[in-house]
Design a protein around this motif. Structure first.
Motif, PDB file in Angstrom:
ATOM      1  N   GLU A 292       0.832  -1.206   0.000  1.00  0.00           N
ATOM      2  CA  GLU A 292       0.000   0.000   0.000  1.00  0.00           C
ATOM      3  C   GLU A 292       0.873   1.266   0.000  1.00  0.00           C
ATOM      4  N   THR A 293       1.968   1.212   0.721  1.00  0.00           N
ATOM      5  CA  THR A 293       2.878   2.378   0.734  1.00  0.00           C
ATOM      6  C   THR A 293       3.422   2.646  -0.658  1.00  0.00           C
ATOM      7  N   LEU A 294       3.835   1.567  -1.327  1.00  0.00           N
ATOM      8  CA  LEU A 294       4.336   1.736  -2.700  1.00  0.00           C
ATOM      9  C   LEU A 294       3.244   2.225  -3.647  1.00  0.00           C
ATOM     10  N   ALA A 295       2.009   1.760  -3.432  1.00  0.00           N
ATOM     11  CA  ALA A 295       0.926   2.151  -4.328  1.00  0.00           C
ATOM     12  C   ALA A 295       0.464   3.580  -4.083  1.00  0.00           C
ATOM     13  N   LEU A 296       0.456   4.037  -2.821  1.00  0.00           N
ATOM     14  CA  LEU A 296      -0.045   5.370  -2.502  1.00  0.00           C
ATOM     15  C   LEU A 296       0.986   6.469  -2.692  1.00  0.00           C
ATOM     16  N   ASN A 297       2.252   6.113  -2.630  1.00  0.00           N
ATOM     17  CA  ASN A 297       3.322   7.131  -2.749  1.00  0.00           C
ATOM     18  C   ASN A 297       4.313   6.741  -3.836  1.00  0.00           C
ATOM     19  N   PRO A 298       3.855   6.642  -5.051  1.00  0.00           N
ATOM     20  CA  PRO A 298       4.768   6.193  -6.113  1.00  0.00           C
ATOM     21  C   PRO A 298       5.860   7.218  -6.441  1.00  0.00           C
ATOM     22  N   ASP A 299       5.596   8.509  -6.211  1.00  0.00           N
ATOM     23  CA  ASP A 299       6.586   9.525  -6.616  1.00  0.00           C
ATOM     24  C   ASP A 299       7.464   9.979  -5.466  1.00  0.00           C
ATOM     25  N   SER A 300       6.996   9.848  -4.237  1.00  0.00           N
ATOM     26  CA  SER A 300       7.753  10.388  -3.106  1.00  0.00           C
ATOM     27  C   SER A 300       8.732   9.397  -2.503  1.00  0.00           C
ATOM     28  N   ILE A 301       8.740   8.159  -2.975  1.00  0.00           N
ATOM     29  CA  ILE A 301       9.644   7.143  -2.432  1.00  0.00           C
ATOM     30  C   ILE A 301      10.862   7.045  -3.332  1.00  0.00           C
ATOM     31  N   SER A 302      12.024   7.062  -2.687  1.00  0.00           N
ATOM     32  CA  SER A 302      13.267   6.987  -3.453  1.00  0.00           C
ATOM     33  C   SER A 302      13.466   5.574  -3.990  1.00  0.00           C
ATOM     34  N   ALA A 303      14.414   5.453  -4.917  1.00  0.00           N
ATOM     35  CA  ALA A 303      14.689   4.156  -5.539  1.00  0.00           C
ATOM     36  C   ALA A 303      15.203   3.151  -4.509  1.00  0.00           C
ATOM     37  N   ASN A 304      16.044   3.590  -3.558  1.00  0.00           N
ATOM     38  CA  ASN A 304      16.578   2.669  -2.538  1.00  0.00           C
ATOM     39  C   ASN A 304      15.466   2.173  -1.607  1.00  0.00           C
ATOM     40  N   GLU A 305      14.590   3.123  -1.214  1.00  0.00           N
ATOM     41  CA  GLU A 305      13.490   2.720  -0.341  1.00  0.00           C
ATOM     42  C   GLU A 305      12.540   1.776  -1.075  1.00  0.00           C
ATOM     43  N   ARG A 306      12.292   2.079  -2.372  1.00  0.00           N
ATOM     44  CA  ARG A 306      11.416   1.220  -3.152  1.00  0.00           C
ATOM     45  C   ARG A 306      11.989  -0.210  -3.203  1.00  0.00           C
ATOM     46  N   LYS A 307      13.305  -0.318  -3.438  1.00  0.00           N
ATOM     47  CA  LYS A 307      13.939  -1.634  -3.501  1.00  0.00           C
ATOM     48  C   LYS A 307      13.852  -2.351  -2.150  1.00  0.00           C
ATOM     49  N   ARG A 308      14.052  -1.574  -1.038  1.00  0.00           N
ATOM     50  CA  ARG A 308      13.987  -2.176   0.295  1.00  0.00           C
ATOM     51  C   ARG A 308      12.568  -2.663   0.591  1.00  0.00           C
TER      52      ARG A 308
END
Length: 494
Positions: A292-308
């Motif tokens: 849900e975090t990835l789906a709701l904040n697709p632009d505000s999450i950095s690439a490293n956080e997205r990978k984690r």
């Protein structure tokens, strides 16, 4: 066909046996009485023929003409209707007789019993041929007839002739019928009384057992609700009803144990479902949160956080799959529908393959996995896939509970008709209080090693059931701080 109950069969059997015994005794007594009567009559008239020769000059002179002897025999029969008179030649042929010609069925009489009687060295009663019957024999009196010391023949007197037999038979039949009727009536009355007494004695335990069974059924087989006045059964008794009552008591205890075991299993299942629900909810909630975090904040999450976040989600998904797979496997094993594919194979190769499979994981903790040397001809007969599953579970547990620098040993010890396999580690061990519970589903020891992987506590339960399918038993020995050893035996292949 009407079926008889136990009491009816018992009554009928006893009546038939008693009637058979009564008839047998009645026949035996009649035979003994008849033998005694014959012996007494023959002894009483043993010298009859000899006296007749003295009193009858015609017979003494050897005159056997029927016309000459007819009047004599007729006079003798009138005086003694119990007798029949015959004059025999030295060969036993009948020359003269006191009966009507058509009634004489024999032409010759056997001389052997006559000579035995004359000789006087034989036991009485002694029977000889009856000229009026081809098969019947009767007691008799006999004397030789001599003229100038030359044997002329024999005077042969049947004791108890045809007339006598006819009258005696009628009288005896009447007496026998009365005696038999009285005997049977007395016997049946006595039998009825004895049956009532015996039935009261023999059926009392059955009545007690029936009452106990009704009481137990009314209590719904719950021992705590049963009265204290149930019958006491002697297990060493020779009475089958007592042994049946003892077996029924054991069966009741067994049923009670089964009820308790079923209740315990039901409680365990409820706890298992509760624990599994919690274990499923935790990784599922974490997985849902990160997605849900990835789906709701697709632009505000950095690439490293997205990978984690993605790595954590994948790890939770793997944990969920591992848990679901183990639940499915345990359920499949408990269903009793498992198919075994047993075959003969070398045990050494399987141990080496399983050890090699965990070599990398063991190296991360600097743990050495040692497989003892064994002959290659150590072959076992088992399901190789299920045995590999057990070995994998045990080695994986050993690695998880063994500290850095420890050792895991796989040993094979030959037994009489089997091979014993030991999986021994130098890990943290298990306390004596917890050893009895480690094979229960979802049980985890208080000193279980903690890591970042989800452990459901189903591995040992699955391994225990797999070994049971292979006709073996998984055992454990352990000491805190010194390590644990799991063992099982496999049948050798011939």
């Amino acid at each position: 066909m009407m079926k008889l109950c136990f009491y009816q069969r018992l009554s009928l059997s006893v009546v038939l046996v008693m009637m058979s015994v009564m008839f047998g005794l009645f026949w035996l007594i009649g035979q003994l009485q008849n033998q005694t009567k014959l012996e007494a009559e023959q002894k009483l008239h043993l010298g009859l023929a000899e006296h007749l020769l003295v009193d009858a000059p015609l017979l003494a002179e050897g005159n056997y003409e029927l016309s000459t002897l007819k009047d004599l025999f007729h006079t003798l029969m009138i005086m003694g209707p119990n007798f029949e008179f015959y004059y025999l030649d030295p060969q036993g042929n009948i020359l003269a007789y006191s009966a009507e010609p058509q009634k004489i069925l024999r032409k010759q009489v056997g001389l052997k019993p006559i000579l035995q009687l004359i000789d006087g060295n034989t036991a009485l009663p002694l029977v000889g041929d009856d000229p009026r019957q081809l098969q019947r024999k009767k007691i008799f009196s006999a004397a030789p007839v001599y003229r100038a010391e030359q044997l002329q023949g024999y005077l042969y007197v049947i004791i108890g002739g045809e007339i006598y037999d006819s009258i005696l038979a009628n009288i005896q039949n009447n007496h026998k019928m009365r005696e038999l009727a009285l005997f049977m009536a007395a016997g049946l009355i006595f039998l009825l009384v004895m049956i009532l007494v015996l039935f009261k004695f023999f059926t009392k335990p059955l009545q007690l057992l029936s009452e106990d069974m009704e009481t137990i059924c009314a209590a719904d087989f719950k021992r705590e609700q049963l009265p204290h006045n149930l019958a006491k059964w002697d297990k060493d008794s020779h009475n089958e009803v007592h042994r049946l009552g003892q077996s029924f008591t054991k069966m009741l205890s067994h049923i009670e144990q089964q009820f308790s075991a079923l209740q315990h299993i039901d409680d365990q299942r409820r706890m298992l479902l509760a624990d599994l629900s919690h274990d499923l909810r935790t990784p599922l909630a974490s997985l849902q949160g990160y997605i849900e975090t990835l789906a709701l904040n697709p632009d505000s999450i950095s690439a490293n956080e997205r990978k984690r976040f993605i790595d954590i989600s994948l790890k939770n998904a793997k944990n969920l799959k591992h848990l679901i797979d183990q639940i499915f496997e345990l359920t499949y094993l408990e269903s009793g529908q498992v198919t075994l594919n047993q075959e003969s194979f070398p045990l050494a190769e399987l141990l080496q393959d399983v050890a090699a499979k965990f070599a990398i994981k063991a190296n991360h903790k600097s743990i050495a996995i040692n497989v003892s040397d064994m002959p290659l001809n150590y072959r076992v007969f088992a399901d190789i896939d299920k045995l590999e599953r057990v070995l994998s579970n045990l080695i994986d547990n050993a690695i998880r509970h063994t500290p850095h620098g420890g050792q895991i040993s796989l040993q094979v010890l030959p037994q009489k008709e089997s091979l014993r396999v030991n999986i021994k580690d130098t890990g943290i061990g298990i306390s004596d209080k917890e050893l009895a519970y480690i094979f229960d589903a979802r049980y985890q020891a208080t000193n279980s090693a903690k890591d970042n992987t989800l452990h459901t506590g189903l591995g040992l339960a699955i391994s225990c059931r797999l070994m049971a399918l292979l006709n073996s038993k998984l055992t454990v020995e352990s000491q805190l701080g010194q390590g644990t050893c799991f063992s099982f035996e496999l049948k050798t292949a011939h």
